[in-house]
Design a protein around this motif. Structure first.
Motif, PDB file in Angstrom:
ATOM      1  N   ASP A  76      82.217  17.341  15.435  1.00  0.00           N
ATOM      2  CA  ASP A  76      83.493  17.433  14.726  1.00  0.00           C
ATOM      3  C   ASP A  76      83.497  18.627  13.774  1.00  0.00           C
ATOM      4  N   THR A  77      82.388  18.818  13.062  1.00  0.00           N
ATOM      5  CA  THR A  77      82.299  19.933  12.111  1.00  0.00           C
ATOM      6  C   THR A  77      82.306  21.268  12.841  1.00  0.00           C
ATOM      7  N   ALA A  78      81.573  21.362  13.950  1.00  0.00           N
ATOM      8  CA  ALA A  78      81.484  22.626  14.689  1.00  0.00           C
ATOM      9  C   ALA A  78      82.834  23.041  15.277  1.00  0.00           C
ATOM     10  N   LEU A  79      83.631  22.050  15.707  1.00  0.00           N
ATOM     11  CA  LEU A  79      84.911  22.351  16.359  1.00  0.00           C
ATOM     12  C   LEU A  79      86.092  22.313  15.402  1.00  0.00           C
ATOM     13  N   GLY A  80      85.894  21.813  14.212  1.00  0.00           N
ATOM     14  CA  GLY A  80      87.004  21.704  13.261  1.00  0.00           C
ATOM     15  C   GLY A  80      87.970  20.599  13.606  1.00  0.00           C
ATOM     16  N   GLY A  81      87.517  19.598  14.334  1.00  0.00           N
ATOM     17  CA  GLY A  81      88.359  18.466  14.726  1.00  0.00           C
ATOM     18  C   GLY A  81      88.207  18.173  16.201  1.00  0.00           C
ATOM     19  N   LEU A  82      88.484  16.934  16.586  1.00  0.00           N
ATOM     20  CA  LEU A  82      88.326  16.499  17.971  1.00  0.00           C
ATOM     21  C   LEU A  82      89.578  15.783  18.455  1.00  0.00           C
ATOM     22  N   ALA A  83      89.798  15.852  19.753  1.00  0.00           N
ATOM     23  CA  ALA A  83      90.875  15.056  20.355  1.00  0.00           C
ATOM     24  C   ALA A  83      90.505  13.580  20.281  1.00  0.00           C
ATOM     25  N   ARG A  84      91.489  12.732  20.470  1.00  0.00           N
ATOM     26  CA  ARG A  84      91.219  11.298  20.504  1.00  0.00           C
ATOM     27  C   ARG A  84      90.221  11.006  21.618  1.00  0.00           C
ATOM     28  N   PRO A  85      89.163  10.221  21.338  1.00  0.00           N
ATOM     29  CA  PRO A  85      88.124   9.999  22.349  1.00  0.00           C
ATOM     30  C   PRO A  85      88.666   9.354  23.618  1.00  0.00           C
ATOM     31  N   LEU A  86      88.101   9.765  24.750  1.00  0.00           N
ATOM     32  CA  LEU A  86      88.400   9.101  26.009  1.00  0.00           C
ATOM     33  C   LEU A  86      87.824   7.691  25.985  1.00  0.00           C
ATOM     34  N   ILE A  87      86.574   7.572  25.555  1.00  0.00           N
ATOM     35  CA  ILE A  87      85.895   6.294  25.342  1.00  0.00           C
ATOM     36  C   ILE A  87      85.031   6.457  24.097  1.00  0.00           C
ATOM     37  N   GLU A  88      84.941   5.416  23.306  1.00  0.00           N
ATOM     38  CA  GLU A  88      84.112   5.440  22.095  1.00  0.00           C
ATOM     39  C   GLU A  88      83.059   4.344  22.228  1.00  0.00           C
TER      40      GLU A  88
END
Length: 307
Positions: free
Chosen positions: A224-236
């Motif tokens: 999350d830190t490296a990308l500056g945010g993530l899309a909603r997970p496909l599966i968690e």
């Protein structure tokens, strides 16, 4: 000076006014053996050193303790009285030492380790086997969870040593880097990314629903830190093994530790996907409550992580 202050001053000066244990043990040996030379040999010092220690004790107490003659060493009347007191002090010190050893034995009889999932599954088993070889009588319990859970257990006093993968350390914990790891984007061989000729861009990865660990995991925090945010997970999912199994099944792409996917990459059950312009390298850390450097089995385990 008040009565309390007087007692404090008296206590503070005891170390300067009372002989140390080594001197008292020497005096007891002289009384028992009747010879300064024999007493010196028993306590493991030279006769000149023994004579110096007795003279220093006499100056400290202000009385003569031993009469020396060619026939041997004899306690003075004052020396006999001091010897009686010395015996009680040494016996009390022996009881103190036995009690301290009992505390150490109780501490060393168990070790509670808390570790984030990747470390618990892929690194700790080897470390714990090595620890068992050193300390076969120490019972070890392992609590595996995400990095946030590890911190909670340590701060609550429910673990003696922890291992985490996250970027930040919670307030109240000290840490030491024990290793480094790299996160890898992986997919099953049939996924479209496995046929790409160009690396993914960070923007593409951030916009793609991924199979991810839960919030609070070190892996997800680094990504999350490296990308500056993530899309909603496909599966968690709550374990590295479950995330990996889902990726192998073809459910979707994921990001996992290099430690966790070595075999799958080697056998082509998973394919590594390069990503340009980002670093997914991370530090693996041992953690413990601030001001409480690991001791006993926890210290030994910490040492083994660097061997």
């Amino acid at each position: 000076m008040s009565e309390v202050e007087g007692r404090q001053a008296c206590t503070a000066s005891l170390a300067h006014r009372v002989p140390d244990l080594a001197a008292l043990e020497l005096l007891l040996a002289v009384a028992r053996l009747g010879s300064l030379g024999a007493a010196a040999r028993e306590v493991g010092i030279t006769q000149p050193a023994a004579s110096s220690r007795i003279r220093s004790m006499e100056r400290q107490l202000g009385v003569a303790l031993v009469d020396r003659s060619p026939r041997g060493s004899r306690l003075t009347d004052a020396g006999a009285l001091v010897t009686d007191w010395a015996r009680r002090v040494v016996e009390a010190a022996a009881a103190f030492d036995a009690g301290a050893q009992a505390l150490r034995d109780r501490r060393d009889s168990r070790l509670r380790v808390a570790a984030s999932m990747t470390i618990a599954e892929y690194l700790l088993p080897g470390w714990l086997l090595a620890l068992h070889a050193q300390r076969p009588d120490t019972a070890v319990s392992l609590l595996a969870g995400n990095s946030a859970r590890v911190a909670e257990l340590l701060l609550a006093g429910e673990a003696d040593l922890g291992f985490v993968e996250g970027l930040t350390m919670p307030v109240g914990l000290d840490s030491a880097v024990i290793a480094h790891d790299r996160l890898i984007v992986v997919t099953a061989p049939g996924h479209p990314w496995a046929r790409r000729r160009r690396p993914l861009t960070p923007e593409e990865l951030a916009a793609t629903p991924l199979i991810l660990r839960e919030r609070g995991s070190g892996t997800r925090q680094v990504l999350d830190t490296a990308l500056g945010g993530l899309a909603r997970p496909l599966i968690e999912l709550s374990s590295t093994t479950a995330v990996k199994a889902s990726a192998v099944s073809g459910a979707g792409p994921s990001v996992l530790s290099e430690l966790a996917v070595g075999e799958e990459l080697a056998t082509r059950r998973l394919v590594g996907i390069p990503v340009q312009d980002i670093s997914l390298r991370r530090a693996l850390r041992a953690v413990w409550p601030t001001g409480h450097r690991p001791t006993g089995p926890a210290r030994d385990l910490l040492t083994l992580t660097n061997s």
